[in-house]
Design a protein around this motif. Structure first.
Motif: not given
Length: 105
Positions: A64-65, A86-89, A94-98
């Motif tokens: 998930d990351q 990245l983290e899976r929504a 995938w979304r940028i988390r940081g």
């Protein structure tokens, strides 16, 4: 933050250079949709980019990351390199988390 398994996978994945086509052949579940990480990276750097370099993507044990590194050059003293966490929504995208800036010139 970065899960320990994500960081360890990144260290293993980036220990040697690789071929992006080989990665995608081995991971058919990876899909890029509009407004994805690569789209955002490209949009941010497309003006005057000489080259764009992407690391292999490393995944946490849970899947998930992910962690990757992207760098670009746009001249002798022009460029930057950043780590992308990245983290899976829930949707599977995938979304940028940081973002961590490593180098800038």
């Amino acid at each position: 933050g970065v899960q320990p398994t994500t960081l360890e996978a990144f260290r293993r994945a980036t220990a040697t250079p690789g071929d992006a086509q080989e990665y995608f052949d081995d991971h058919p579940e990876v899909r890029w949709t509009s407004n994805t990480v690569l789209d955002r990276i490209y949009t941010a750097v497309r003006a005057q980019v000489s080259y764009l370099r992407l690391s292999r993507v490393a995944f946490s044990a849970s899947g998930d990351q992910a962690l990757m590194y992207a760098s670009f050059r746009c001249g002798t003293l022009c460029g930057r390199g950043e780590y992308f966490l990245l983290e899976r929504a829930a949707s599977g995208d995938w979304r940028i988390r940081g973002v961590l800036l490593r180098v800038i010139s």
